[in-house]
Design an enzyme around this catalytic site. Sequence first.
Site, short mmCIF file in Angstrom:
data_model
loop_
_atom_site.label_atom_id
_atom_site.label_comp_id
_atom_site.label_asym_id
_atom_site.label_seq_id
_atom_site.Cartn_x
_atom_site.Cartn_y
_atom_site.Cartn_z
N HIS A 80 32.16 10.56 45.57
CA HIS A 80 33.03 10.04 46.20
C HIS A 80 33.72 11.16 47.15
O HIS A 80 33.85 12.13 46.91
CB HIS A 80 34.15 9.63 45.26
CG HIS A 80 35.15 8.57 45.92
ND1 HIS A 80 36.07 9.00 46.70
CD2 HIS A 80 35.13 7.03 45.74
CE1 HIS A 80 36.74 7.81 47.25
NE2 HIS A 80 36.22 6.82 46.69
N GLU B 10 30.37 4.41 52.23
CA GLU B 10 31.71 4.20 52.51
C GLU B 10 32.16 5.48 53.42
O GLU B 10 32.43 6.29 53.29
CB GLU B 10 32.35 4.62 51.11
CG GLU B 10 34.14 4.45 50.84
CD GLU B 10 34.43 4.55 49.43
OE1 GLU B 10 34.59 3.47 49.07
OE2 GLU B 10 34.51 5.69 48.88
#
Length: 240
Positions: free
Chosen positions: A85, A159
């Site tokens: 992430h 992302e």
Amino acid sequence: MKLIAANWKSNPDTAKTAERLALAEDYEGVIIIPPFQYLERVRSVLKHASLGAQNVFWENGGPFTGEVSPSQLKNLSVSFVIAGHSERRAYLGETDDMINKKIKAALSEGLQVILCVGEPIQIRKDGIRSAKDFITNQIRYDLRGVKRSDAKKVIITYEPIWAISTSQNAEPDIPEEAAEICAYIKNLVNVRGVIYGGSVNAKNAKEFLGRDDIDGALVGGESLKPKEFQKIVSAATPLV
Ligand code: 13P
């Protein structure tokens, strides 16, 4: 069927609220990803959704203060773990090497992986080709040494960092361009699926989820709002 993953990040503050949130988001095709401390409580109420964890360490047991091992997660009935992430890459200095070790350790324990990749704004400003090159490097490094058969247990999230709702001046990607990059990733590696993350909300969900090349969404902020989250889920699959 599209996958909708709810990444609650470091929220909510109490187990009771976590339980309420989980009950409201318990749909088929949903992956609930709460903080570690609520995994057990959330698991006990879920009937349809799968359970995910926000991080994992690369060793099973040993002198690693504060780390959570793949086997501990497996024993809590966790099915998915997030790796890479951007919040951990950027703010905690997590490197591609660390991410690669986490992914291999998780896969060898039978966990599925949600690998996040995405470029910073300066790269995207140079054009979509630069963004593709940037994420190609991330994927090549992060999945280095992962067997083809194991790659089928990896979901990649595209992302872009600048699209995450908490980034400065965040705005969602243009759905058409997000789809182009997801398609590009699918050509690059044979993974279980490629989903999009970054400011997905009830209003724009259909524009992303309606595209064949986007297999689902990783939702942050809006996954803390049950009503909005339900609308995102119904944009993927009608709830009734
Ligand atoms: P937002 O949905 O709040 O933009 O967060 C995206 C994200 O980081 C999910 O992992």
